[in-house]
Scaffold this active site. Structure first.
Site, PDB file in Angstrom:
ATOM      1  N   GLU A  65       0.837  -1.212   0.000  1.00 60.79           N
ATOM      2  CA  GLU A  65       0.000   0.000   0.000  1.00 60.79           C
ATOM      3  C   GLU A  65       0.869   1.258   0.000  1.00 60.79           C
ATOM      4  OE1 GLU A  65      -3.218  -0.207   2.854  1.00 60.79           O
ATOM      5  OE2 GLU A  65      -3.365   1.981   2.934  1.00 60.79           O
ATOM      6  N   LYS A 116      -7.017  -0.969  11.725  1.00 58.89           N
ATOM      7  CA  LYS A 116      -6.423  -1.398  10.445  1.00 58.89           C
ATOM      8  C   LYS A 116      -5.230  -0.491  10.136  1.00 58.89           C
ATOM      9  CE  LYS A 116      -6.026  -1.818   5.768  1.00 58.89           C
ATOM     10  NZ  LYS A 116      -5.238  -0.976   4.874  1.00 58.89           N
ATOM     11  N   ASP A 133       5.049 -14.381  12.092  1.00 60.29           N
ATOM     12  CA  ASP A 133       3.758 -14.992  11.778  1.00 60.29           C
ATOM     13  C   ASP A 133       2.710 -13.885  11.914  1.00 60.29           C
ATOM     14  OD1 ASP A 133       1.292 -16.243  11.881  1.00 60.29           O
ATOM     15  OD2 ASP A 133       2.016 -17.968  13.008  1.00 60.29           O
ATOM     16  N   HIS A 168      -2.403  10.776  -0.392  1.00 60.45           N
ATOM     17  CA  HIS A 168      -2.368   9.466  -0.993  1.00 60.45           C
ATOM     18  C   HIS A 168      -2.249   9.593  -2.511  1.00 60.45           C
ATOM     19  CE1 HIS A 168      -3.116   5.208  -0.602  1.00 60.45           C
ATOM     20  NE2 HIS A 168      -3.915   5.285  -1.639  1.00 60.45           N
TER      21      HIS A 168
HETATM   22  C1  MEV Z   1      -5.916   2.769   5.245  1.00 61.74           C
HETATM   23  O1  MEV Z   1      -5.100   1.689   4.887  1.00 61.74           O
HETATM   24  C2  MEV Z   1      -5.910   2.961   6.742  1.00 61.74           C
HETATM   25  C3  MEV Z   1      -6.864   4.058   7.261  1.00 61.74           C
HETATM   26  O2  MEV Z   1      -8.187   3.784   6.805  1.00 61.74           O
HETATM   27  C4  MEV Z   1      -6.796   4.003   8.751  1.00 61.74           C
HETATM   28  C5  MEV Z   1      -7.790   4.919   9.444  1.00 61.74           C
HETATM   29  O3  MEV Z   1      -8.871   5.192   8.874  1.00 61.74           O
HETATM   30  O4  MEV Z   1      -7.478   5.333  10.568  1.00 61.74           O
HETATM   31  C6  MEV Z   1      -6.483   5.399   6.711  1.00 61.74           C
END
Ligand code: MEV
Length: 417
Positions: free
Chosen positions: A82, A259, A275, A373
């Site tokens: 990513e 995430k 792992d 991004h």
């Molecule tokens: C994207 O890979 C991760 C985000 O969605 C995390 C978040 O929303 O805090 C940008």
């Protein structure tokens, strides 16, 4: 001590970056050769690792700069597909440096092995196991000469009763100090090794003998202070705290928030041969430890109005065993990182998770993530379209402005110029 804040690392050529990493981590020419290869393992090596192999698959390996953790500078190898993640970690680490970087600590590396006993009289079995615990521990420890020699290994036996639809069960748990290993294999071996003795002692029947991936006895925790001016001012700091409270109170947001944390954690786990499934599984279970899924990080302001973040997360990682000492690329990544123990590696990984979360919520709480991004994405696209260095900036700005980021458009603009 070498500094991890290498100036304009992202603007350097590959050879310049490798040179900087080589000098920081005192890599050999052979290490550089490995880094220049694309992936690090041959078909034959892959064929020995898993079944039915037909090939190998490589991912980008980048370096996060600027990290200072417990007073030590690190260049951090990250493997992730990513875009923005490595840049975001480096930016967060740069801001955190101003107030000393990340302060992290780690528990000892205890893994938990579970033996499931059925058809057992739980009431009488528990005192019998307690009485025989020395014998059980000694049998478990006979399964690993290495851990025993280091005064590590199986340390404690506990029991818990479970009422289930298939009847009452007794779960016997062994706490194992696995030292610098991730420890799944040794824990499983110990569980299988002591199960017959436990059956004999209790008269029960052992079914499952396996480690628990809910690694609550090997947590890392830590914090960092992010200077309010560098974060973007009081308004952005306040917005970030609002964003955190959203995640703290809504599982739908918390999963996305976490995430972002895992973007950092897993990228370093990948580069160091961990792992990752074990780390993910434990992290998300831990996020639900209070019966509701919530954020793995917490954010608040200090007295000066700076932003303070902290993280606590299970970290079942190792620097010996598994793929770590086998995979040539992972061996070089470990050398770049320069961690001397599993605990130190856990601290680094936890710090990157916190850094990643900071950058994500800072962007979300200010300009949004798409702008940065898209800019990075456009830069990568322009580079892959063969745009020369001195034209990148202009072409990227135009593609982002037009909201048309593609190799074709990059080439068109280049022709016009
Ligand atoms: C994207 O890979 C991760 C985000 O969605 C995390 C978040 O929303 O805090 C940008």
């Amino acid at each position: 001590m070498a500094r991890s804040s290498t100036k304009k690392f992202h603007e350097k050529s590959r050879d310049e970056r490798l040179k900087a990493v080589k000098s920081f981590a005192r890599l050999s020419n052979k290490d550089i050769e490995i880094l220049k290869s694309s992936g690090g393992i041959s078909f034959a090596e892959a064929n020995h690792m898993v079944e039915n192999v037909i090939g190998t698959l490589s991912f980008p390996l980048g370096i996060a700069t600027n990290f200072r953790i417990n007073g030590k500078d690190y260049l951090i190898p990250m493997v992730i597909e990513e875009s923005s993640v490595i840049a975001a970690a480096s930016k967060a680490a740069k801001i955190a440096r101003k107030h000393g970087g990340f302060v992290m600590e780690s528990d000892e590396s205890y893994s938990i092995g579970q033996i499931q006993l059925v058809d057992v009289d739980v009431r009488s079995a528990i005192p019998k196991i307690t009485k025989a615990s020395k014998k059980i521990l000694s049998l478990a420890n006979s399964k690993s000469k290495t851990l025993s020699r280091m005064n590590k290994g199986a340390k404690k036996i506990t029991c818990k009763k479970l009422e289930t639809k298939s009847g009452t069960m007794l779960i016997v748990e062994i706490l194992v100090d696995v030292g610098d290993a991730m420890g799944a294999n040794v824990t499983n071996t110990m569980c299988e090794g002591v199960a017959p003795l436990i059956e004999e002692i209790t008269g029960g029947r052992a079914i499952l003998k396996i480690l628990s991936n809910y690694s609550t006895k090997r947590l890392v925790r830590g914090r960092a202070v992010f200077d309010k001016e560098e974060v973007g001012g009081t308004h952005v700091v306040n917005n970030i705290i609002h964003a955190y409270h959203f995640a703290a109170n809504d599982p739908y947001r918390a999963v996305t928030h976490n995430k972002g944390v895992m973007n950092g954690i897993i990228a370093v786990a990948n580069s160091t041969g961990q792992d990752t499934r074990a780390i993910e599984a434990a992290a998300h279970a831990f996020a639900s430890k209070d019966k509701r899924y919530t954020s793995l990080t917490r954010w608040k302001k200090d007295k000066q109005g700076n932003l303070v973040g902290d993280i606590e997360v299970p970290m079942p990682v190792g620097i010996v065993g598994g793929i770590v000492n086998v995979h040539p690329m992972i061996k070089v990544c470990t050398k770049i990182l320069g961690t001397n123990s599993a605990k130190e590696l856990g601290c680094v990984i936890g710090a990157v998770g916190l850094a990643q979360n900071f950058s994500a919520i800072r962007a979300l709480a200010s300009e949004g993530i798409q702008k940065g991004h898209m800019k990075l994405h456009a830069k990568n696209i322009a580079a892959s379209a063969g745009v020369p260095k001195n034209k990148i900036h202009e072409i990227v700005s135009r593609m982002v402005k037009e909201n048309n980021v593609s190799v074709t458009r990059a080439r068109e603009i280049l022709k016009e110029l």
